[in-house]
Design a protein around this motif. Sequence first.
Motif, short mmCIF file in Angstrom:
data_model
loop_
_atom_site.label_atom_id
_atom_site.label_comp_id
_atom_site.label_asym_id
_atom_site.label_seq_id
_atom_site.Cartn_x
_atom_site.Cartn_y
_atom_site.Cartn_z
N TYR A 1 0.84 -1.21 0.00
CA TYR A 1 0.00 0.00 0.00
C TYR A 1 0.87 1.25 0.00
N PHE A 2 1.90 1.24 0.88
CA PHE A 2 2.84 2.35 0.95
C PHE A 2 3.48 2.61 -0.42
N ALA A 3 3.94 1.53 -1.04
CA ALA A 3 4.60 1.66 -2.35
C ALA A 3 3.63 2.21 -3.40
N ASP A 4 2.38 1.77 -3.32
CA ASP A 4 1.37 2.26 -4.26
C ASP A 4 1.15 3.76 -4.13
N VAL A 5 1.06 4.21 -2.89
CA VAL A 5 0.83 5.64 -2.65
C VAL A 5 1.99 6.45 -3.22
N ILE A 6 3.20 5.99 -2.94
CA ILE A 6 4.39 6.69 -3.45
C ILE A 6 4.38 6.69 -4.98
N ASP A 7 4.11 5.54 -5.56
CA ASP A 7 4.08 5.41 -7.02
C ASP A 7 3.08 6.38 -7.64
N ALA A 8 1.95 6.52 -6.98
CA ALA A 8 0.88 7.35 -7.54
C ALA A 8 1.11 8.84 -7.24
N HIS B 1 23.05 9.18 0.97
CA HIS B 1 21.64 8.80 1.14
C HIS B 1 20.79 9.02 -0.10
N SER B 2 21.40 9.57 -1.15
CA SER B 2 20.59 10.09 -2.23
C SER B 2 19.65 9.10 -2.92
N ALA B 3 20.18 7.94 -3.32
CA ALA B 3 19.40 7.04 -4.17
C ALA B 3 18.11 6.59 -3.48
N GLN B 4 18.22 6.16 -2.23
CA GLN B 4 17.03 5.71 -1.52
C GLN B 4 16.03 6.85 -1.33
N SER B 5 16.53 8.04 -0.99
CA SER B 5 15.65 9.20 -0.81
C SER B 5 14.91 9.54 -2.09
N MET B 6 15.60 9.36 -3.21
CA MET B 6 14.96 9.63 -4.50
C MET B 6 13.85 8.60 -4.73
N ALA B 7 14.14 7.34 -4.44
CA ALA B 7 13.14 6.29 -4.66
C ALA B 7 11.90 6.55 -3.81
N TRP B 8 12.10 7.07 -2.65
CA TRP B 8 10.97 7.36 -1.76
C TRP B 8 10.30 8.70 -2.08
N LYS B 9 10.86 9.39 -3.05
CA LYS B 9 10.34 10.71 -3.42
C LYS B 9 10.39 11.71 -2.26
N ILE B 10 11.40 11.51 -1.41
CA ILE B 10 11.67 12.54 -0.40
C ILE B 10 12.51 13.60 -1.11
N LYS B 11 13.51 13.13 -1.81
CA LYS B 11 14.38 13.99 -2.58
C LYS B 11 14.01 13.78 -4.04
N ARG B 12 14.06 14.84 -4.85
CA ARG B 12 13.64 14.64 -6.24
C ARG B 12 14.71 14.98 -7.26
N PHE B 13 15.74 15.68 -6.81
CA PHE B 13 16.83 16.01 -7.73
C PHE B 13 18.13 15.82 -6.97
N SER B 14 19.20 15.53 -7.70
CA SER B 14 20.48 15.28 -7.03
C SER B 14 21.13 16.60 -6.62
N ASN B 15 22.10 16.49 -5.73
CA ASN B 15 22.84 17.68 -5.28
C ASN B 15 23.40 18.47 -6.45
N ASP B 16 24.01 17.76 -7.38
CA ASP B 16 24.66 18.45 -8.50
C ASP B 16 23.65 19.10 -9.44
N GLU B 17 22.51 18.44 -9.64
CA GLU B 17 21.48 19.04 -10.48
C GLU B 17 21.00 20.36 -9.88
N LEU B 18 20.80 20.35 -8.57
CA LEU B 18 20.29 21.56 -7.92
C LEU B 18 21.34 22.67 -7.93
N ARG B 19 22.59 22.26 -7.72
CA ARG B 19 23.68 23.25 -7.70
C ARG B 19 23.78 23.94 -9.07
N GLN B 20 23.68 23.13 -10.12
CA GLN B 20 23.74 23.68 -11.48
C GLN B 20 22.59 24.67 -11.71
N ARG B 21 21.45 24.26 -11.30
CA ARG B 21 20.27 25.11 -11.45
C ARG B 21 20.48 26.47 -10.76
#
Lengths: 357, 103, 241
Positions: free
Chosen positions: A49-56, A247-267
């Motif tokens: 259920y948790f995974a479904d909510v995150i996916d959606a 911690h990045s990859a797992q945080s991204m999978a959980w949609k806690i984090k959505r962009f990497s450090n370097d992507e944000l820095r570039q932005r």
Amino acid sequence: MYGNDFAPEEDAPGGGLLGQVEAAEVALREAAARTREAAPAPGEDPAAYFADVIDADQKIEPRDWMPDAYRRTLVRQIAQHAHSEIIGMQPEGNWISRAPSLKRKAILLAKVQDEAGHGLYLYAAAETLGVSRDELVELLLDGRQKYSSIFNYPTLTWADVGAIGWLVDGAAIVNQVPLCRCSYGPYARAMIRVCKEESFHQRQGFEILHTLSHGTPAQRAMAQDALDRWWYPSLAMFGPPDGDSTHSAQSMAWKIKRFSNDELRQRFVDMCVQQAEILGLTIPDPDLRWNDERQAYDFTQPDYDELMRVIKGEGPCNRQRMEHRRRAHADGAWVREAATAYAAKQRAESQREKVAA
Amino acid sequence: MSAPSEPPRVPVTSPLWEVFVRARRGLSHTHVGSLHAPDAELALHNARDLYTRRQEGVSIWVVPAGAIIASSPDEKDSFFDPAADKVYRHPTFYEVPDGVDHL
Amino acid sequence: MNGPFEFALALGDDALVAAQRLGEWATRAPEMEEDIALANIALDQLGAARLLLSYAGELEGAGRDEDALAFLRDDREFRNCLLVELPNGDFAMSMVKLLLLSAYQVPLYTALAGCADERLAAIGAKARKESAYHLDHSALWVKRLGDGTDESHRRAQAAVDQLWPYHHELFTADPAAPVDPATLRADFDAVVSPVLAEATLTRPATGWTPGGGRDGVHTEHLSFLLAEMQVLHRAHPGAQW
Ligand SMILES: [Fe+2]
Ligand SMILES: [Fe+2]
């Protein structure tokens, strides 16, 4: 590419970043409107259920089942974010008494006050995960949880107040706008509120620097000096480069984090370049130049060894900031005790009245 | 072997209050967040300062476990009006020179 | 003080110096929520100060704006009461000080709201609501500190003992002023007495009535406060900020 999944900037009310925050808020409402059972069906696996909510792209709420590691990650991230807001009041608070005009004094007071509010919104969000604010404050005061290292640098001149607003609040917004879409509901909602307020912070900082850079030669020099000192520490705010970030990859999978450090820095770099031009100030990076192939600026990375030293406690102001926070907390103990004692007396009093009646 | 020290102060934890704000006349109270306060009166003061700094509300409820306390309507003036002139809190107060994006 | 200029200046200086002291609490309050509350009150005082000083500058007609009046006068030219310039001390001291100040400002601004001068009346109408909240907040705390723990009671009583003598200056008669401060005393007493009683605090028996602020004769503290407040502005004469 980051940023293109939002409303076009020209149409966005209040400018680009504010528009993105509003888009995130709309998305949050839309996701809430999509049907979903309020809880797993009997016999359904809560993890599924948790995974479904995150996916959606829907939100996890406080009493939902969640993996322990998800909870721990969020508690740590939200708490450290809250600590940063509270410690972050100090460098600018340092200039309230000396602000050079009454209007600037009022704006700065309101800004520093906002940061206290951000800290409280975030502690409240963390508390929904089952920790108390007292515990988190304890962790900060004991040095077991960190705050953003940027606040371990000193504010030496008035222009630093401008630089903090423009660069530090600016970097914070770039970091935080994606967090408005974080999978944990209370954090996402707190971030929406915070980001709307941050926009005022960034603008007042920009305005301070703009006034200085168009002022007397001494003021102009003050503004450039502030940019020289705050540029690289601001870039370091996005954290270590992606290769070293744990911690990045797992945080991204959980949609806690959505962009990497370097992507944000570039932005962040990409948006600062043009703003610095309008300020008439020079970003202290001789290698800063547009890369047509990447459609982004090439720039010099901050000194990550320095970042690590500051995180370890060896920045110019680590000790001062912690000492200040500990003292305020200790000096206030008798007041908090008095309020608690008074509340207890009042409760006892109204109990007695009820019994007597 | 520890040096003699002052007895540790007993940490005091003040209760948590949930805050509900009516943004405008005609809307219902909406949950906006929570805060800590030792008693109801302080909770209301804190809620006003924390959640209505930008005129976000005309009425506040603070709710401890089980009870609801509403700010009384006749306090409205001194409770909510003072935020009316703090225009510098709103980002649109700042003039951004032409051509600046992302601010 | 007597004419509208001196009157607006004195009230503006009260509010400005009070704001400066309250601003010193930022990042140091006993609880994070209180940090926000004190900043709000400081902002209100600062807002009133700006309106009053701007108006004073217009009345004077010498081209001085709020910043010229705030940053380019020396302590002997300031007209605030001594109460507001005293150092913050502990939280009890600051709350008792705010109680005395707001219990004076509420009836003052209320009377001002009905005075013949339209500008002063408008400022009074706005500031009155803010001061009512300051009074509420400080009274709330004085009660909790006075009737809280032994330690808080001791500190709150010490604050009353130390600050009480300074309130007399607020009510020095000035029949020519737009509002004669002497007429506000009854309102002040009617508000402060029950708060102190409920807080189990007593007024000190002393005949000492320090004053002089309205004539520019201050405590030693004001000059330090101004040195800090004015240092940057004065270091760049004529600059815009
Ligand atoms: Fe913030
Ligand atoms: Fe900020």
